[in-house]
Each structure stands twice: as structure tokens, then as C-alpha cells.
Design a protein around this motif. Structure first.
Motif, mmCIF file in Angstrom:
data_model
loop_
_atom_site.group_PDB
_atom_site.id
_atom_site.type_symbol
_atom_site.label_atom_id
_atom_site.label_comp_id
_atom_site.label_asym_id
_atom_site.label_seq_id
_atom_site.Cartn_x
_atom_site.Cartn_y
_atom_site.Cartn_z
ATOM 1 N N UNK A 158 0.660 -1.056 -0.015
ATOM 2 C CA UNK A 158 0.079 0.051 0.140
ATOM 3 C C UNK A 158 0.899 1.413 -0.100
ATOM 4 N N UNK A 159 2.012 1.224 0.819
ATOM 5 C CA UNK A 159 2.889 2.252 0.833
ATOM 6 C C UNK A 159 3.436 2.650 -0.598
ATOM 7 N N UNK A 160 3.723 1.616 -1.291
ATOM 8 C CA UNK A 160 4.347 1.667 -2.569
ATOM 9 C C UNK A 160 3.537 2.339 -3.728
ATOM 10 N N UNK A 161 2.319 2.404 -3.233
ATOM 11 C CA UNK A 161 1.223 3.083 -4.322
ATOM 12 C C UNK A 161 1.285 4.652 -3.727
ATOM 13 N N UNK A 162 1.662 5.020 -2.886
ATOM 14 C CA UNK A 162 1.616 6.409 -2.403
ATOM 15 C C UNK A 162 2.099 7.254 -3.501
ATOM 16 N N UNK A 163 1.873 8.636 -3.849
ATOM 17 C CA UNK A 163 2.422 9.475 -4.741
ATOM 18 C C UNK A 163 4.024 9.504 -4.711
ATOM 19 N N UNK A 164 4.353 9.566 -3.392
ATOM 20 C CA UNK A 164 5.871 9.597 -3.074
ATOM 21 C C UNK A 164 6.319 8.212 -2.789
ATOM 22 N N UNK A 165 7.007 7.446 -3.343
ATOM 23 C CA UNK A 165 7.367 6.059 -2.812
ATOM 24 C C UNK A 165 8.364 6.346 -1.588
ATOM 25 N N UNK A 166 9.020 7.435 -1.379
ATOM 26 C CA UNK A 166 9.802 7.632 -0.453
ATOM 27 C C UNK A 166 9.050 7.903 1.018
ATOM 28 N N UNK A 167 7.796 8.130 1.016
ATOM 29 C CA UNK A 167 6.921 8.470 2.254
ATOM 30 C C UNK A 167 6.037 7.425 2.568
ATOM 31 N N UNK A 168 5.728 7.542 3.886
ATOM 32 C CA UNK A 168 4.840 6.279 4.190
ATOM 33 C C UNK A 168 3.307 6.653 3.609
ATOM 34 N N UNK A 169 2.385 5.913 3.788
ATOM 35 C CA UNK A 169 1.020 6.087 3.272
ATOM 36 C C UNK A 169 0.490 7.153 4.160
ATOM 37 N N UNK A 170 -0.733 7.725 3.670
ATOM 38 C CA UNK A 170 -1.322 9.006 4.412
ATOM 39 C C UNK A 170 -1.972 8.434 5.746
#
Length: 422
Positions: A158-170
Motif C-alpha cells: 500500500x505504501x508503494x502506491x503512495x504518490x511519493x514512494x519515499x514516504x509512508x502512506x497517509x
């Protein structure tokens, strides 16, 4: 009627599972257990409709007598990561992941409670242990271990689908303008707030970003290509990391591990995983100290999870983490990280290789290429050569190191792609 076509990566993994199943004995081992427990779910995974959880893949390889750290497991892991990423990118993929994560977290809690209940029941029985209860306890512990593994896996996907892969999901990110406080954010407590992005800066002639620099937006966010690394004169704004002493890094690592142990003791695995994600997104210079502290207190599995998360970072960031680990003498960790990243798109890997070479980490670039050639096709290698022609000599050397047959396959693919004279 609309016909759904499986992504190539999902199809490749489904074919691999078919190869594994052909070597297994029906009704025996873990294969028999999963087929008996959930035959429809297993069939869907073999058809490519769903992605088989990694812990199940590991168990099937165990049935075959394959080592968890052997080449077969490395190949399976690369195919699994690529298939999961492609499967999750389909329409509705993120929502499906959230639903499955919530269900699996419920399963984890149930298995945890069941384990405590059965352990207490066994402790109350005088004399010889109750074989039936002991058997149930063993299965409950297995269920808990698998559910925990799947929560970690689904959270990372799920984190890998975030807009910025270097950040944790919202769902687990801080709101990182105000600086979060408290035990959960111990890794960030000593970090000054980053200034707002400034104007574009000019890169050195070598073209690689300074180690540990994080990029916002633009081309670097989706993958630093080798051509950009050679020719670009400007890049998105760079936010430098805070310079720290070894003492500062050690203190930050101790704080993070203290918080992590508390979260693990309280069964808050989701928040523990979020803390590891924050460490991956934080200053790279702290990672060697964190690795040492985690191993010191017996949390080596959390360090392995952190490396798994780091393998999905943007190319420049991935190269930065690999470089820091290599500089700190953690060669095995560096190579393990690079091996886990070989399932990424070819353009990403070309950018990571170019960044490693530009920083003088030729050995690490060679390790990445060698792992890539062991699990990817010669046609993929030709695509990488087209994206990074400067790295072609090193690519050929890596193929030669794998085997003479792999070098011949690479040379043929290069000729077909018109790159033999590059």
C-alpha cells in the motif's frame, strides 16, 4: 464481452507457480494444507487472479527443499514483487489492499488472542500435556506468524502506491509541516524541520545527486534515468540532510529501537511498521547505527523489513542507502538490498546503477547488475543497456560472472536490439 488481460508480470509469476506446483506432490506438505484449507483461493492465485502471499510461496519452496536464502528463493521473490506491484496498480487496487489489510489485521489479533488462550489452557493442565491443545496451539502460532507477515507485506504494498514512494502512506504519515513528537516518532525527534524547497540547483558534471538528497516532483520522483544522470544541468530542488555526528546517530537509533520494542510488546505491529517506514524516509546516515542497535537487541527481523522497504525507494534514494551501507562496512546488507530491488522497472535500475557509479560505488553497481542478470531476461538486460549505454561494459562483465551461457544470451539480445557495437 470484455476480456481482461493479465499484466505481463502477473502472468510470469503465475507461470512460475505452475512450474513449482508441477514439482510438488499433491496432498503432501504445506501444499496439501493450503489446498485443503482454501482450494478456490489457491486456484485463483495460480490463475493470476490474485497474488499468493509471500509466506505461502516460502512454504511451497520449503516443500521442495529449497533454501530460504538460495537462488530459487531469490528468483521467486523478484517475480513475486513484480507481480504484486503490477496487480496493485490495476483500477481499484489500492482500495482492495486496504480492505485486505483490515481483514488481515483482524486475523492477526484473533490468532494472537487464540494463542494466549491455548497457552494458558496448557499451563493449567497438570502432568502430561494435552496433545490436542498443544496441536491447536502450534497451528494458532502459525496463523499468527502468517497474519503478521501478511500485514507487513500488505502495508508495504500500500505504501508503494503512495504518490511519493519515499514516504509512508497517509494513513500512518504525520500531518512529517509540524514535527511529530512522542515515542512512535523517536526516529524524527532530533531532526530539524526541513526548509521549503528552493530554486533549482545545478548538478556536478557527473550528474548524480549528492548522497542522501531527496527529490521532490519532476523526473527524479518517477526514476532517475541514466541519460539524465549524464547530461542534465538542472534538477528539482534538493533538501540537504542534517549533518550529524556518530553520537547523534547512535542516540537516534537507541530512541527508535526503544520505541519499536514498546510497540512490539504492546502488539501494535502496524505502528511498529510505520516507524520503520519513517526510518527509511529519514536521514540515510543513521541507518548503519540503527542496524547495529536492532541486531544488538535481537530485532534483526525488523532490520530485514526495513531493507525490504528501502528496496522500493526511488532510484537515487535507493543508491544513496546502498552507498551508506557500503561505506559503513555493511556489505552483506548492501548487496541484500540491491538483490531485493531487481524486480523494479528497467529504467529505475538503470538510474540506480548510474547513480552508484557516479558516487564511486562500482562494486555495488556490479552487485546490482549481477543480481539483475540472474533473475531477469536477456531482453530486459538489453533494455537496461539502451537506457544506460555507459554501463554496458559493466553489464557484460556481470553477465560473464554469472555464466558463459548468460553472457552469450546477453550478446544475442544486444545484437537483436542493435546495441552490439555500443
Amino acid at each position: 464481452m470484455t476480456v481482461y488481460q493479465l499484466p505481463a508480470e502477473v502472468g510470469a509469476f503465475a507461470r512460475y507457480l505452475g512450474e513449482v506446483a508441477a514439482r510438488l506432490v499433491p496432498g503432501r506438505g504445506w501444499y496439501g494444507v493450503f489446498a485443503d484449507r482454501d482450494p478456490e483461493g489457491l486456484r485463483a492465485c495460480f490463475d493470476g487472479t490474485e497474488i499468493l502471499p509471500w509466506d505461502v510461496v516460502e512454504s511451497l519452496l520449503q516443500d521442495l527443499g529449497e533454501s530460504p536464502a538460495g537462488p530459487e528463493a531469490t528468483r521467486a521473490r523478484a517475480l513475486h514483487r513484480a507481480a504484486a506491484a503490477a496487480h496493485d496498480r490495476r483500477p481499484g487496487g489500492a482500495e482492495a489492499l486496504r480492505e485486505r489489510l483490515a481483514a488481515m489485521e483482524h486475523e492477526r489479533r484473533y490468532a494472537e488472542a487464540r494463542t494466549r488462550e491455548l497457552a494458558a489452557r496448557l499451563g493449567e493442565v497438570p502432568g502430561a500435556p494435552d496433545d490436542r491443545t498443544a496441536d491447536e496451539l502450534a497451528w494458532a502460532r502459525d496463523d499468527h506468524a502468517r497474519a503478521t507477515s501478511r500485514v507487513t507485506d500488505l502495508t508495504a504494498r500500500l505504501a508503494a502506491l503512495a504518490p511519493d514512494p519515499g514516504r509512508v502512506p497517509s494513513a500512518v504519515a504525520a500531518t512529517p509541516r509540524r514535527k511529530p513528537r512522542g515515542a512512535r516518532y523517536a526516529w524524527l525527534d532530533d531532526v530539524e524541520e526541513a526548509p521549503a524547497p528552493g530554486p533549482a540547483v545545478e548538478l556536478p558534471v557527473a550528474g548524480a545527486a549528492p548522497r542522501g538528497a531527496r527529490y521532490g516532483g519532476g523526473e527524479a520522483a518517477s526514476g532517475l534515468t541514466a541519460r539524465t544522470a549524464r547530461t542534465a544541468r538542472t534538477a528539482p530542488a534538493v533538501t540537504p540532510e542534517v549533518e550529524e555526528t556518530a553520537q547523534d546517530a547512535g542516540r537516534a537509533a537507541a530512541n527508535a529501537v526503544y520505541a519499536l520494542r514498546r510497540l512490539r510488546a504492546q502488539g501494535r505491529s502496524g505502528e511498529a511498521h510505520a516507524l520503520l517506514c519513517e526510518a527509511v524516509a529519514g536521514p540515510t546516515g543513521r541507518l548503519p547505527a540503527l542496524a547495529a542497535e536492532l541486531h544488538r537487541v535481537g530485532l534483526g527481523a525488523d532490520w530485514a523489513t526495513l531493507l525490504w522497504e528501502a528496496a522500493s525507494l526511488p532510484p537515487g534514494r535507493l543508491a544513496a542507502v546502498a552507498g551508506v551501507l557500503a561505506d559503513a562496512g555493511r556489505t552483506a546488507d548492501c548487496e541484500h538490498l540491491l538483490r531485493q530491488g531487481v524486480a523494479r522497472p528497467v529504467g529505475d535500475l538503470a538510474g540506480a546503477c548510474a547513480a552508484l557509479r557516479a558516487e564511486g560505488h562500482h562494486r555495488e553497481a556490479q552487485a546490482l547488475l549481477t543480481a539483475f542478470l540472474r533473475v531477469r531476461t536477456p531482453e530486459d538486460a538489453a533494455q537496461l543497456a539502451a537506457a544506460d549505454p555507459d554501463g554496458l561494459p559493466q553489464l557484460r562483465a556481470a553477465a560473464r560472472a554469472v555464466s558463459p551461457a548468460r553472457e552469450r544470451d546477453l550478446l544475442h539480445a544486444l545484437r537483436v536490439a542493435g546495441l552490439a557495437g555500443t
